[in-house]
Design an enzyme around this catalytic site. Structure first.
Site, PDB file in Angstrom:
ATOM      1  N   HIS A   1      -6.655   8.349   0.694  1.00 23.17           N
ATOM      2  CA  HIS A   1      -5.423   7.570   0.557  1.00 23.17           C
ATOM      3  C   HIS A   1      -5.352   6.452   1.599  1.00 23.17           C
ATOM      4  O   HIS A   1      -4.744   5.414   1.357  1.00 23.17           O
ATOM      5  CB  HIS A   1      -4.209   8.494   0.701  1.00 23.17           C
ATOM      6  CG  HIS A   1      -2.901   7.832   0.397  1.00 23.17           C
ATOM      7  ND1 HIS A   1      -2.573   7.350  -0.851  1.00 23.17           N
ATOM      8  CD2 HIS A   1      -1.826   7.559   1.195  1.00 23.17           C
ATOM      9  CE1 HIS A   1      -1.360   6.818  -0.822  1.00 23.17           C
ATOM     10  NE2 HIS A   1      -0.890   6.922   0.412  1.00 23.17           N
TER      11      HIS A   1
ATOM     12  N   THR B   1       0.834  -1.195   0.000  1.00 21.71           N
ATOM     13  CA  THR B   1       0.000   0.000   0.000  1.00 21.71           C
ATOM     14  C   THR B   1       0.866   1.240   0.000  1.00 21.71           C
ATOM     15  O   THR B   1       1.930   1.268   0.637  1.00 21.71           O
ATOM     16  CB  THR B   1      -0.947  -0.014   1.217  1.00 21.71           C
ATOM     17  OG1 THR B   1      -1.777   1.144   1.188  1.00 21.71           O
ATOM     18  CG2 THR B   1      -0.189  -0.053   2.518  1.00 21.71           C
ATOM     19  N   SER B   2       0.453   2.263  -0.751  1.00 24.63           N
ATOM     20  CA  SER B   2       1.156   3.536  -0.854  1.00 24.63           C
ATOM     21  C   SER B   2       2.584   3.316  -1.365  1.00 24.63           C
ATOM     22  O   SER B   2       2.767   2.854  -2.485  1.00 24.63           O
ATOM     23  CB  SER B   2       1.133   4.252   0.495  1.00 24.63           C
ATOM     24  OG  SER B   2       1.596   5.580   0.369  1.00 24.63           O
ATOM     25  N   SER B   3       3.607   3.597  -0.561  1.00 23.61           N
ATOM     26  CA  SER B   3       4.983   3.328  -0.981  1.00 23.61           C
ATOM     27  C   SER B   3       5.153   1.863  -1.360  1.00 23.61           C
ATOM     28  O   SER B   3       5.869   1.526  -2.314  1.00 23.61           O
ATOM     29  CB  SER B   3       5.947   3.699   0.150  1.00 23.61           C
ATOM     30  OG  SER B   3       7.279   3.374  -0.176  1.00 23.61           O
TER      31      SER B   3
END
Length: 444
Positions: free
Chosen positions: A288, A147-149
């Site tokens: 996000h 997730t994300s990075s």
């Protein structure tokens, strides 16, 4: 003699009882799987840490899942905050949890070294972890998620090592090479804000450049993104779809569309089944901080037993650049207004010089709408730069949005979601009114 026999019997009984007590005292419970840190796992140019979860009961030739955390996170935090380990207990796969150790605890998805095969940095360290597990267990396929990075790293791993990874699931990420920077910077605002728009061919070429000369199979990809993502803006979702459909030589027109739950739109490309080459889930109104649906990722990988794993992916890149098939409006513009009325939800999520508009069109009538155009006037200074689930013309002023090939029918009491990204010069408002096929709709 009788007294001696009785004495021996008592003594024997005492010893049996004592033996039983000793046996009960030394008995230990069955071992339970736990997250374990592994050191000295191999080449580690960026000093990542490795945590490993091996369930007590392994499947025959267990799969390996690399589960990659978000910025400021750690492998142990991702282990405790997601269900990948508990699902591993059920399905018998092994999970690797890498941890970034640099400032901010983000993974390197921006340096030239990270964006090519065996170039160095975090991808090389993660591949050492994978090989460490492969050398110690009789393993099968390898998958990646994050997730994300970690979602960005999932894109990078699948691009750099298409011969290693069978599939990936990226939650709120960006395309491979989108975050590329120069001069040592670790943040790419243009990419993060969804302003880096390329053609599908250009995105696909960046993946192919990560491993020049590779002509083998490519990993399948599952993509997740919230329309209100304030950190890695929603247009990145569409750019990821462009990239991975191009890598697989597919059209950007979905083969299948459904609504797995309220507010979620799922599209599949290159197949309508649960393990299509590309699957994308748009999450209406989600930020996000999106939920990580581990069960759906494991289902897409084929590790839950519901669909037999297909083995190494079989879609090879095209020998010629794929012909993209843009979404086309109906051959005849619809003229029939909705019988019974319509409602439109129009939500703006703005930042410095840009915004996204998430639009939901609802049919309030008792008859289906077959083919639609939505008309509205953008506030002064707003200019559409990209859109999804509809075609938009012109890009400013009085705009008409026309249905895509796959969402032209709106059943009674049903709705469709569309949207766009726009630049603005200060006015981030929404239109004063909207109309569907020429009839005014309630605007909220």
């Amino acid at each position: 003699m009788r007294r001696l026999v009785r004495a021996l019997a008592v003594a024997t009984g005492a010893m049996v009882l004592a033996a039983g007590l000793v046996s009960l005292t030394v008995a230990t419970p069955a071992s339970a799987a736990a997250l374990t840190e592994v050191t000295n796992f191999g080449t580690n140019p960026s000093n990542l840490r490795m945590h490993l979860y091996v369930p007590d009961r392994l499947a025959t030739r267990p799969a390996i899942l690399v589960a990659v955390h978000y910025c400021t996170g750690t492998g142990p935090a991702f282990y405790s905050g997601t269900q990948f380990a508990s699902l591993a207990d059920r399905y018998g796969y092994i999970v690797i949890y890498p941890s970034a150790t640099r400032s901010g605890q983000c993974f390197d998805v921006y340096s030239p070294q990270a964006l090519r095969r065996d170039g160095g940095s975090d991808p090389v360290s993660i591949m050492s972890m994978v090989r460490y597990v492969q050398q110690r267990y009789s393993t099968g396929q390898v998958f990646a998620t994050g997730t994300s990075s970690g979602a960005m790293m999932t894109n990078v791993l699948l691009g750099n090592y298409p011969d290693v990874f069978a599939a990936g699931a990226a939650f709120a990420g960006v395309p491979h090479s989108c975050f590329a920077t120069t001069g040592g910077s670790t943040w790419n605002s243009e990419c993060a804000n969804g302003r880096l728009i390329r053609t599908a061919q250009q995105w696909g070429d960046l993946v192919r450049a990560a491993y020049p000369g590779y002509t083998g199979a490519r990993p399948r990809m599952q993509l997740w993104h919230g329309t209100n993502d304030e950190t890695l803006r929603y247009p990145n979702f569409g750019e990821e779809v462009k990239q991975w459909t191009n890598v697989h030589g597919l059209s950007q027109t979905p083969s299948f569309t459904d609504t797995p739950q309220s507010g979620y739109t799922r599209t599949r490309y290159g197949g309508s089944g649960p393990m299509a080459p590309v699957e994308a889930i748009s999450m209406q109104g989600v930020s996000h901080n999106l939920p990580v649906n581990a069960a759906e990722a494991i289902r897409f990988f084929g590790l839950d037993g519901s669909t037999p794993p297909t083995g190494t992916p079989t879609t090879a890149p095209p020998t010629q650049p794929p012909t993209q098939q843009p979404t086309q409006p109906p051959t005849q513009p619809p003229t029939q207004p909705p019988a019974g009325g319509c409602a439109v939800s129009y939500t703006v999520n703005a930042w410095n010089s840009g915004l996204t508009a998430a639009i939901t069109i609802s049919n309030r009538g008792s008859s289906a709408i077959n083919g639609w155009t939505l008309s509205f006037t953008l506030p002064a200074g707003q200019t559409i730069v990209s859109g999804w689930n509809a075609s938009y013309s012109p890009n400013s002023g009085a705009v008409t949005a026309r249905n895509a090939s796959y969402n032209g029918t709106i059943a009674p009491n049903a709705s469709v979601g569309i949207g766009f990204q726009a630049s603005h010069t200060g006015n981030t408002g929404r239109p004063a009114s909207v109309s569907l096929n020429g009839a005014a709709c309630t605007l909220s």
